[in-house]
Design a protein around this motif. Structure first.
Motif, short mmCIF file in Angstrom:
data_model
loop_
_atom_site.label_atom_id
_atom_site.label_comp_id
_atom_site.label_asym_id
_atom_site.label_seq_id
_atom_site.Cartn_x
_atom_site.Cartn_y
_atom_site.Cartn_z
N ILE A 63 0.68 -1.22 0.20
CA ILE A 63 0.05 -0.12 0.05
C ILE A 63 0.75 1.35 0.12
O ILE A 63 1.80 1.34 0.77
CB ILE A 63 -1.05 0.04 1.09
N LEU A 64 0.63 2.10 -0.84
CA LEU A 64 1.10 3.43 -0.75
C LEU A 64 0.39 4.63 -0.60
O LEU A 64 -0.87 4.70 -1.17
CB LEU A 64 1.74 3.69 -2.17
N ILE A 65 0.31 5.22 0.49
CA ILE A 65 -0.43 6.33 1.05
C ILE A 65 -0.27 7.59 0.51
O ILE A 65 1.00 8.19 0.64
CB ILE A 65 -0.47 6.25 2.42
N VAL A 114 4.58 5.93 2.71
CA VAL A 114 3.63 6.97 3.04
C VAL A 114 4.38 8.32 2.31
O VAL A 114 5.35 8.69 2.66
CB VAL A 114 3.43 7.59 4.49
N VAL A 115 3.56 8.81 1.28
CA VAL A 115 4.09 10.13 0.80
C VAL A 115 3.01 11.32 1.48
O VAL A 115 1.88 11.31 1.01
CB VAL A 115 3.87 10.11 -0.92
N LEU A 116 3.76 12.14 2.05
CA LEU A 116 3.08 13.37 2.91
C LEU A 116 3.23 14.64 2.46
O LEU A 116 4.52 15.01 2.40
CB LEU A 116 3.46 12.95 4.22
N ASP A 131 6.25 1.47 11.78
CA ASP A 131 7.22 0.52 10.85
C ASP A 131 7.34 0.81 9.43
O ASP A 131 7.43 -0.05 8.61
CB ASP A 131 6.64 -1.01 11.30
N TRP A 132 7.06 1.96 9.01
CA TRP A 132 7.15 2.52 7.78
C TRP A 132 7.80 3.92 7.58
O TRP A 132 7.91 4.53 8.66
CB TRP A 132 5.63 2.42 6.98
N TYR A 133 8.03 4.11 6.36
CA TYR A 133 8.56 5.36 5.89
C TYR A 133 7.72 6.42 5.69
O TYR A 133 7.03 6.33 4.87
CB TYR A 133 9.85 5.15 5.00
N ILE A 134 7.76 7.55 6.36
CA ILE A 134 6.83 8.54 5.93
C ILE A 134 7.82 9.75 5.13
O ILE A 134 9.10 10.35 5.65
CB ILE A 134 6.51 9.35 6.98
N MET A 135 7.65 9.99 3.76
CA MET A 135 8.24 10.82 2.93
C MET A 135 7.50 12.15 2.97
O MET A 135 6.70 12.17 2.04
CB MET A 135 8.60 10.12 1.51
N ARG A 136 8.16 13.41 3.21
CA ARG A 136 7.38 14.65 3.04
C ARG A 136 7.85 15.05 1.92
O ARG A 136 9.00 15.34 1.50
CB ARG A 136 7.74 15.28 4.34
N VAL A 137 6.97 15.58 1.17
CA VAL A 137 7.35 16.23 -0.31
C VAL A 137 6.55 17.42 -0.68
O VAL A 137 5.24 17.69 -0.03
CB VAL A 137 6.94 15.23 -1.38
N SER A 143 9.34 16.22 -6.97
CA SER A 143 9.48 15.41 -5.81
C SER A 143 9.79 13.91 -5.93
O SER A 143 10.15 13.33 -5.21
CB SER A 143 8.24 15.75 -4.92
N LEU A 144 9.30 13.76 -7.35
CA LEU A 144 9.41 12.19 -7.45
C LEU A 144 10.63 11.81 -8.34
O LEU A 144 10.34 10.65 -8.87
CB LEU A 144 7.96 11.63 -8.50
N THR A 145 11.67 12.64 -8.37
CA THR A 145 12.91 12.52 -9.38
C THR A 145 13.98 12.65 -8.39
O THR A 145 15.12 12.45 -8.74
CB THR A 145 12.96 13.39 -10.38
#
Length: 217
Positions: A63-65, A114-116, A131-137, A143-145
């Motif tokens: 799952i990608l949030i 998580v893409v936040l 237990d998961w990574y949160i990436m602030r963008v 942001s996707l490169t």
């Protein structure tokens, strides 16, 4: 190469910028041989939302949030009337479905990423420490490169592939009577395969020796 379904938790977009950002992520996933699947976006059903999410999530291996601004408050108060009352300003929240679907995915053991959107209020399952990574963008193409996004996506994809492999192994009930020789061999571990080959070789040698001592009349 077999494609893998991944669940995308994202609310209905409000702006062109948000919609473009979600589409960019979906396109990136497809380029990685992952099929983005979202209830109400590219998967539709007459069932209740929770049931639809549950059934679709059962088909997915990760799952990608995508947490984007849904609600904005210029001013507010937290814990109003209590000793810890705090004034708030310019508060942004994502859709509550991000929280619901995160919890459901975690209960299933799905790999989570998580893409936040930067500036969102981080709370519940959308804050660090789990237990998961949160990436602030920022919700844009740049942001996707970045090296961070590429590396985190590759790590999550690896977990998705392992999850799907384990899922297939656990779901497949092997009945030797229904398998061809080729399929039966493919299910064997190297040690098992060498053991079978050694047994066949020993059997053939035994038949040859017996034939030498007891020739056919």
């Amino acid at each position: 190469m077999e494609q893998k379904k991944v669940f995308i938790s994202v609310g209905g977009t409000a702006t062109t910028e948000q919609e473009d950002f979600v589409k960019l992520i979906e396109d990136r996933l497809r380029s990685e041989n992952l099929i983005p699947s979202t209830v109400g976006r590219n998967n539709f059903t007459s069932d209740s939302p929770l049931k639809a999410v549950k059934e679709l999530m059962n088909e997915c291996s990760g799952i990608l949030i995508i947490a984007l601004e849904r609600t904005y408050f210029e001013n507010g108060i937290e814990k109003r009337g209590g000793s810890q009352e705090t004034s708030l300003s310019q508060i942004k929240f994502s859709t509550p479905w991000n929280q619901i679907e995160s919890g459901m995915a975690y209960a299933k053991g799905l790999p989570i990423l998580v893409v936040l959107e930067k500036g969102l209020r981080e709370e519940g399952l959308l804050e660090r420490g789990y237990d998961w990574y949160i990436m602030r963008v920022l919700p844009n193409q740049q942001s996707l490169t970045t090296p961070e996004f590429n590396g985190v996506l590759a790590s999550w994809k690896n977990k998705v592939e392992k999850y799907q492999l384990n899922k297939i192994k656990s779901e497949v009930e092997i009945n030797p009577g229904d398998l061809t020789v080729g399929k039966l061999i493919s299910y064997m571990k190297p040690g098992q395969l060498w053991g079978v080959l050694a047994a066949i070789a020993a059997l053939m040698i035994g038949i040859f020796v017996i034939g030498q001592h007891f020739p056919a009349k």
